[in-house]
Design a protein around this motif. Structure first.
Motif, PDB file in Angstrom:
ATOM      1  N   LEU A  32      30.453  38.201  35.403  1.00 15.56           N
ATOM      2  CA  LEU A  32      31.559  37.694  34.589  1.00 15.56           C
ATOM      3  C   LEU A  32      31.670  36.171  34.616  1.00 15.56           C
ATOM      4  N   GLN A  33      30.843  35.523  35.448  1.00 17.02           N
ATOM      5  CA  GLN A  33      30.930  34.072  35.568  1.00 17.02           C
ATOM      6  C   GLN A  33      30.517  33.399  34.266  1.00 17.02           C
ATOM      7  N   GLY A  34      31.333  32.428  33.873  1.00 14.91           N
ATOM      8  CA  GLY A  34      31.037  31.682  32.654  1.00 14.91           C
ATOM      9  C   GLY A  34      31.826  32.133  31.454  1.00 14.91           C
ATOM     10  N   HIS A  35      32.270  33.401  31.438  1.00 10.33           N
ATOM     11  CA  HIS A  35      33.073  33.824  30.284  1.00 10.33           C
ATOM     12  C   HIS A  35      34.400  34.453  30.676  1.00 10.33           C
ATOM     13  N   ALA A  41      43.698  36.596  27.520  1.00 10.56           N
ATOM     14  CA  ALA A  41      43.954  36.581  28.960  1.00 10.56           C
ATOM     15  C   ALA A  41      44.020  38.003  29.509  1.00 10.56           C
ATOM     16  N   LEU A  42      44.692  38.888  28.796  1.00 12.91           N
ATOM     17  CA  LEU A  42      44.792  40.279  29.261  1.00 12.91           C
ATOM     18  C   LEU A  42      43.446  40.990  29.199  1.00 12.91           C
ATOM     19  N   THR A  43      42.655  40.699  28.172  1.00 11.66           N
ATOM     20  CA  THR A  43      41.325  41.298  28.066  1.00 11.66           C
ATOM     21  C   THR A  43      40.433  40.851  29.217  1.00 11.66           C
ATOM     22  N   SER A  44      40.454  39.551  29.526  1.00 12.64           N
ATOM     23  CA  SER A  44      39.614  39.067  30.625  1.00 12.64           C
ATOM     24  C   SER A  44      40.118  39.567  31.973  1.00 12.64           C
ATOM     25  N   LEU A  45      41.433  39.704  32.146  1.00 11.52           N
ATOM     26  CA  LEU A  45      41.976  40.270  33.385  1.00 11.52           C
ATOM     27  C   LEU A  45      41.554  41.729  33.520  1.00 11.52           C
ATOM     28  N   ASP A  46      41.531  42.444  32.412  1.00 11.44           N
ATOM     29  CA  ASP A  46      41.079  43.837  32.428  1.00 11.44           C
ATOM     30  C   ASP A  46      39.615  43.930  32.853  1.00 11.44           C
ATOM     31  N   GLN A  47      38.778  42.993  32.420  1.00 14.62           N
ATOM     32  CA  GLN A  47      37.374  42.991  32.836  1.00 14.62           C
ATOM     33  C   GLN A  47      37.248  42.753  34.347  1.00 14.62           C
ATOM     34  N   ILE A  48      38.079  41.877  34.885  1.00 17.61           N
ATOM     35  CA  ILE A  48      38.072  41.635  36.337  1.00 17.61           C
ATOM     36  C   ILE A  48      38.485  42.901  37.076  1.00 17.61           C
ATOM     37  N   HIS A  49      39.515  43.583  36.597  1.00 23.13           N
ATOM     38  CA  HIS A  49      39.969  44.827  37.227  1.00 23.13           C
ATOM     39  C   HIS A  49      38.914  45.923  37.131  1.00 23.13           C
ATOM     40  N   LYS A  50      38.243  46.020  35.991  1.00 22.67           N
ATOM     41  CA  LYS A  50      37.198  47.026  35.843  1.00 22.67           C
ATOM     42  C   LYS A  50      36.017  46.766  36.776  1.00 22.67           C
ATOM     43  N   TRP A  65      40.012  33.069  34.507  1.00 22.42           N
ATOM     44  CA  TRP A  65      40.924  33.248  35.636  1.00 22.42           C
ATOM     45  C   TRP A  65      40.399  32.516  36.846  1.00 22.42           C
ATOM     46  N   ILE A  66      41.313  31.872  37.588  1.00 20.86           N
ATOM     47  CA  ILE A  66      40.957  31.151  38.808  1.00 20.86           C
ATOM     48  C   ILE A  66      41.898  31.550  39.935  1.00 20.86           C
TER      49      ILE A  66
END
Length: 176
Positions: free
Chosen positions: A90-93, A138-147, A171-172
């Motif tokens: 996920l790094q970079g996007h 933001a919610l889509t990228s947070l969902d990817q982190i959770h997945k 996200w940081i």
């Protein structure tokens, strides 16, 4: 009558200047001011405060590394490194690129990531609004982190950065 009006006007202007420039994380009492001034080595209240601030800054930079300090910082940094390694795809996007992990002065541990833009908190302060579609991104990228199996422990606007170049949200600061 004019004296009262001018007095109140000066009071309102001085209060507005004070409240608009106060350190955002400081309390209204001296302890918060002293902590912020010692950390940034800014001018505090005289008399006696300059010596206190210099001593506080010296102690903060020259702590004697003990087990409580070294091990806890090292453990935190290790967890951060593991999170970034786990989120490598996920790094970079979705999160910044993980650039460097190291140790300085034998007891300060450093994690360096790529700069991706301004935080949404700063953007809100400067512009007064968020660009369109940023919440859903933001919610889509947070969902990817959770997945990916990582739970972000500090979901705040200050921990979301917006890159105007590619209009991406990252996200940081995972608050491990």
């Amino acid at each position: 009558r004019w004296n009262n009006l001018v007095g109140w006007l000066i009071f309102i202007i001085a209060s507005w200047v004070y409240l608009s420039t106060i350190e955002s994380t400081a309390s209204f009492w001296d302890c918060g001011e002293y902590i912020a001034c010692a950390y940034k080595l800014e001018v505090g209240q005289p008399p006696g405060a300059p010596l206190f601030l210099l001593i506080a800054k010296f102690v903060n930079f020259h702590r004697i590394p003990g087990e409580w300090c070294t091990e806890s910082l090292m453990e935190i940094e290790e967890r951060v490194a593991l999170v970034y390694q786990h989120l490598q795809p996920l790094q970079g996007h979705v999160i910044p690129h993980y650039l460097y992990r190291g140790q300085d002065f034998n007891f300060i541990f450093v994690t360096v990531t790529s700069y991706e833009g301004k935080s949404l908190q700063r953007l809100m302060k400067e512009q007064g609004y968020l660009p369109s579609g940023i919440r859903s991104r933001a919610l889509t990228s947070l969902d990817q982190i959770h997945k990916a199996g990582i739970l972000h422990g500090d979901v705040e606007l200050r921990n979301i950065v917006w890159s105007q170049n590619d209009e991406s949200v990252k996200w940081i600061d995972f608050e491990m």
